[in-house]
Design an enzyme around this catalytic site. Structure first.
Site, PDB file in Angstrom:
ATOM      1  N   TYR A  26      17.995  45.656  -4.616  1.00  0.00           N
ATOM      2  CA  TYR A  26      16.727  46.179  -3.925  1.00  0.00           C
ATOM      3  C   TYR A  26      16.413  47.763  -4.015  1.00  0.00           C
ATOM      4  CZ  TYR A  26      16.549  41.783  -1.448  1.00  0.00           C
ATOM      5  OH  TYR A  26      16.318  40.481  -0.896  1.00  0.00           O
TER       6      TYR A  26
ATOM      7  N   LYS B 271      29.823  37.042  -5.667  1.00  0.00           N
ATOM      8  CA  LYS B 271      29.828  36.213  -6.690  1.00  0.00           C
ATOM      9  C   LYS B 271      30.509  36.872  -7.811  1.00  0.00           C
ATOM     10  CE  LYS B 271      28.002  32.709  -9.145  1.00  0.00           C
ATOM     11  NZ  LYS B 271      28.037  31.334  -8.802  1.00  0.00           N
TER      12      LYS B 271
ATOM     13  N   ASP C 268      27.557  30.604  -3.536  1.00  0.00           N
ATOM     14  CA  ASP C 268      26.941  29.048  -3.664  1.00  0.00           C
ATOM     15  C   ASP C 268      27.725  27.938  -2.805  1.00  0.00           C
ATOM     16  OD1 ASP C 268      28.876  29.973  -5.850  1.00  0.00           O
ATOM     17  OD2 ASP C 268      28.099  28.754  -7.141  1.00  0.00           O
TER      18      ASP C 268
ATOM     19  N   ASP D 167      19.994  38.690   2.558  1.00  0.00           N
ATOM     20  CA  ASP D 167      18.420  38.455   2.732  1.00  0.00           C
ATOM     21  C   ASP D 167      18.322  36.821   2.655  1.00  0.00           C
ATOM     22  OD1 ASP D 167      15.999  38.721   2.981  1.00  0.00           O
ATOM     23  OD2 ASP D 167      15.397  39.370   1.097  1.00  0.00           O
TER      24      ASP D 167
END
Ligand code: NAD
Length: 336
Positions: free
Chosen positions: A123, A172, A205, A229
């Site tokens: 972002y 991740k 995930d 988010d």
């Protein structure tokens, strides 16, 4: 008396902001609102989505309540929401998701706090097409040690302050070896300083699946910007939808309170918007201002109206809904 900057926003923003202000005033809190415009409405008036006088107001009041602001998809101006978070270094985005009695949802007794890093990674706006024919594009996600440390520390301090038992770091790092790896390393070393709080980490995930299957196993969740988010919208879906999900953007010198949801162009102007998320953002704001009694009263009134389920908007009662202002009026009637 408090002075608070009010940005009504666009789309459904002005209608829910009006209701939120009415509810807060009915709870007896003395607030002088500095009403300013940003986003689409500011472009129309000032040819600038984030005029200087808006920034100046927040610099002075250090607290804002903000309705949603539309960000054009693809081309067009950059997100004013992101710009505000960066301008005031609002590094911590706290998004609670908890179940309300009477609200149709998949689970009962969900009580999650998502702490999302709010200024870095994808972002930060470091992105471009690599050539004039736009054959490829790059977005660079920068994750810093300082940025990671302060957000993870915020999550653990939050857990301690609020008597919470566990913090889950979501990442991740198996694929994003460097940005994800740095965030995970930092989170593990910060966690070591908080032996009283249980710690775990999960890959994003798997986390998304686990939250859908069994959200009760989680307590405080801390993660990077994009994952936070997405997971916070997922969390709102577990407890009855975006109409009930508030958020706080917290920095060292300012705080901006808003709903998790956006400007909802599909229902704007139709008197369908649920004002509860922004009212609950107002509750977070009142706690920040140490107006605990008023915050408790409003939260209880919202809970009563939701539990009764008659004077609620279409998202919660499609068969016999009331409008945005009517739901607000019922919340005010339930302030005791
Ligand atoms: P959205 O959150 O505006 O809407 C998603 C869905 O939820 C829609 O079906 C909408 O009708 C419903 N919804 C949202 N709020 C609701 C409410 N209070 N009551 C009842 N239903 C509600 O997401 P979107 O459509 O993807 O985004 C619209 C715009 O909002 C985009 O320009 C986006 O950039 C912007 N946005 C702004 C913020 C913010 O201001 N912080 C946050 C998210 C999205």
């Amino acid at each position: 008396m408090h002075t608070v900057t009010l940005i009504p926003g666009d789309g459904i923003g002005p209608s829910i902001a009006d209701v939120a202000v009415r509810v807060i005033e009915a709870a007896g809190v003395d607030i002088q609102w500095e009403r300013v415009e940003a986003g689409m409405t500011a472009i129309d008036k000032f040819k600038d989505p984030l005029p200087e006088h808006v920034l100046e107001s927040i610099r002075r009041t250090r607290v804002a309540l903000k309705g949603p602001l539309t960000t054009p998809v693809g081309s067009g101006f950059r997100s004013v929401n992101v710009a505000l978070r960066k301008e005031f270094d609002l590094y911590s985005n706290v998004r609670p998701a908890h179940s309300f009695e009477g609200v149709p949802s998949r689970y009962r007794d969900v009580d999650l706090i998502i702490v999302r890093e709010n200024t870095e990674e994808f972002y930060a706006g470091i992105e471009h097409y690599i050539d004039p024919s736009r054959s490829a594009a790059e977005t660079i996600g920068v994750v810093t040690r300082t940025g990671s440390e302060r957000i993870v520390r915020y999550a653990y301090d939050y857990a301690r302050r609020h008597g919470r038992k566990k913090v889950t770091t979501v990442h991740k790092a198996n694929i994003l070896k460097y940005t994800g790896g740095l965030f995970l390393d930092v989170s593990r070393s910060v966690a070591a300083e908080y032996q009283d709080i249980k710690t775990e980490d999960k890959i994003i995930d798997n986390m998304a699946m686990q939250m859908v299957i069994n959200p009760h196993q989680f307590d405080v969740i801390v993660t990077t910007n994009l994952f936070g988010d997405i997971l916070s919208d997922l969390a709102s879906g577990l407890v009855g939808g975006l109409g009930l999900a508030p958020g706080a953007n917290i920095g060292y010198n300012a705080a901006i309170f808003e709903a998790v949801h956006g400007s909802a162009p599909d229902i704007a102007g139709k008197n369908l918007a649920n004002p509860a998320a922004l009212i609950l953002a107002g509750v977070l704001m009142l706690r920040h201002l140490n107006e605990t009694a008023a915050a408790d009263r409003i939260e209880k009134a919202v809970a009563r109206v939701l539990s009764e389920g008659r004077y609620v908007t279409r998202d919660l009662n499609p068969g016999a809904p009331v409008g945005t202002a009517e739901m607000g009026g019922e919340i005010i009637r339930n302030l005791t």
